[in-house]
Design a protein around this motif. Structure first.
Motif, PDB file in Angstrom:
ATOM      1  N   SER A   1       4.238  -1.611 -10.447  1.00 52.87           N
ATOM      2  CA  SER A   1       5.648  -1.474 -10.817  1.00 52.87           C
ATOM      3  C   SER A   1       6.439  -0.568  -9.878  1.00 52.87           C
ATOM      4  N   ARG A   2       5.748   0.197  -9.063  1.00 54.06           N
ATOM      5  CA  ARG A   2       6.453   1.095  -8.141  1.00 54.06           C
ATOM      6  C   ARG A   2       7.297   0.300  -7.163  1.00 54.06           C
ATOM      7  N   ARG A   3       8.400   0.931  -6.766  1.00 53.15           N
ATOM      8  CA  ARG A   3       9.332   0.262  -5.868  1.00 53.15           C
ATOM      9  C   ARG A   3       9.668   1.153  -4.692  1.00 53.15           C
ATOM     10  N   GLY A   4      10.089   0.517  -3.640  1.00 50.07           N
ATOM     11  CA  GLY A   4      10.519   1.241  -2.463  1.00 50.07           C
ATOM     12  C   GLY A   4      11.477   0.392  -1.655  1.00 50.07           C
TER      13      GLY A   4
ATOM     14  N   PHE B   1      -5.538  -5.153  -3.358  1.00 53.77           N
ATOM     15  CA  PHE B   1      -4.669  -5.574  -4.457  1.00 53.77           C
ATOM     16  C   PHE B   1      -5.364  -5.413  -5.803  1.00 53.77           C
ATOM     17  N   ASN B   2      -6.661  -5.643  -5.849  1.00 49.64           N
ATOM     18  CA  ASN B   2      -7.410  -5.515  -7.105  1.00 49.64           C
ATOM     19  C   ASN B   2      -7.508  -4.079  -7.599  1.00 49.64           C
ATOM     20  N   THR B   3      -7.196  -3.102  -6.757  1.00 50.72           N
ATOM     21  CA  THR B   3      -7.241  -1.705  -7.199  1.00 50.72           C
ATOM     22  C   THR B   3      -5.937  -1.258  -7.855  1.00 50.72           C
ATOM     23  N   PHE B   4      -4.870  -2.020  -7.685  1.00 48.37           N
ATOM     24  CA  PHE B   4      -3.568  -1.603  -8.214  1.00 48.37           C
ATOM     25  C   PHE B   4      -3.531  -1.735  -9.728  1.00 48.37           C
ATOM     26  N   ASN B   5      -3.109  -0.654 -10.397  1.00 46.78           N
ATOM     27  CA  ASN B   5      -2.917  -0.730 -11.841  1.00 46.78           C
ATOM     28  C   ASN B   5      -1.446  -1.078 -12.116  1.00 46.78           C
ATOM     29  N   GLU B   6      -1.114  -1.193 -13.384  1.00 47.03           N
ATOM     30  CA  GLU B   6       0.243  -1.630 -13.751  1.00 47.03           C
ATOM     31  C   GLU B   6       1.308  -0.652 -13.253  1.00 47.03           C
ATOM     32  N   ALA B   7       1.041   0.636 -13.322  1.00 45.39           N
ATOM     33  CA  ALA B   7       2.013   1.633 -12.844  1.00 45.39           C
ATOM     34  C   ALA B   7       2.247   1.470 -11.344  1.00 45.39           C
ATOM     35  N   GLU B   8       1.160   1.260 -10.602  1.00 41.82           N
ATOM     36  CA  GLU B   8       1.284   1.096  -9.143  1.00 41.82           C
ATOM     37  C   GLU B   8       1.992  -0.209  -8.798  1.00 41.82           C
TER      38      GLU B   8
ATOM     39  N   LEU C   1       0.828  -1.204   0.000  1.00 41.00           N
ATOM     40  CA  LEU C   1       0.000   0.000   0.000  1.00 41.00           C
ATOM     41  C   LEU C   1       0.863   1.256   0.000  1.00 41.00           C
ATOM     42  N   ARG C   2       1.844   1.297   0.875  1.00 39.12           N
ATOM     43  CA  ARG C   2       2.705   2.489   0.965  1.00 39.12           C
ATOM     44  C   ARG C   2       3.393   2.765  -0.368  1.00 39.12           C
ATOM     45  N   PHE C   3       3.984   1.727  -0.961  1.00 34.75           N
ATOM     46  CA  PHE C   3       4.711   1.936  -2.211  1.00 34.75           C
ATOM     47  C   PHE C   3       3.762   2.209  -3.378  1.00 34.75           C
ATOM     48  N   ALA C   4       2.602   1.562  -3.397  1.00 36.51           N
ATOM     49  CA  ALA C   4       1.626   1.811  -4.460  1.00 36.51           C
ATOM     50  C   ALA C   4       1.157   3.262  -4.440  1.00 36.51           C
TER      51      ALA C   4
END
Length: 172
Positions: free
Chosen positions: A133-136, A124-131, A77-80
């Motif tokens: 792919s985000r990293r932290g 998790f179902n709300t995350f799109n491809e950009a989210e 969640l934080r990284f998304a």
């Protein structure tokens, strides 16, 4: 969802990730029913068994799976949400020691798992491809949101296999 790439996670998570076959979202959804069914089949009285001195009981293993899923979902969640602050690690032994899992029924832990996983799936179902792919940084290691989904699924698989091999297959 695109497939996980090896540069999206620290190598030590491969133990978990390598147990996930096919679409991770399907695996996560399937576990909502298969894991509680697995726990329901644990023989009465066996849930407080530890296979060796200093090892966790089955209830403690399940509790550890719950705690770890919460932490991994929080990190995802934080990284998304594009939070770039580094997140600390956690000491799993301390979590188990202070959780009193053995005071609970295995059925209550299974019920909590279902509620937790359904809640996490809603996220998790709300995350799109950009989210995804985000990293932290978590525990001083770079990791993607997508990797956390695989870790959640694979960590459960890993511990389910340990319960089978070290706790249930040793029954006489």
């Amino acid at each position: 969802m695109s497939q996980l790439k090896s540069d999206e996670f620290p190598a030590f998570y491969a133990t978990y990730i390598d147990t996930v076959f096919g679409d991770v979202m399907h695996v996560l959804n399937e576990q909502i029913t298969s894991f509680p069914a697995f726990l329901e089949a644990v023989p009465a009285g066996r849930s407080e068994y530890a296979y060796a001195e200093g090892k966790w009981t089955i209830k403690e293993v399940v509790g550890h799976v719950l705690d770890t899923e919460r932490i991994m979902a929080y990190r995802a969640l934080r990284f998304a949400r594009n939070d770039t602050k580094a997140l600390p690690g956690f000491e799993q032994e301390d979590f188990v020691l202070n959780a009193r899992f053995n005071e609970r029924s295995l059925a209550s832990l299974a019920e909590e798992f279902v509620l937790l996983r359904k809640s996490n799936m809603a996220l998790f179902n709300t995350f799109n491809e950009a989210e995804l792919s985000r990293r932290g940084l978590a525990s001083d290691r770079l990791i993607s949101v997508r990797a956390f989904l695989y870790i959640v699924a694979g960590h459960l698989n890993h511990h389910k296999n340990i319960i089978k091999e070290r706790y249930l297959d040793t029954m006489v």
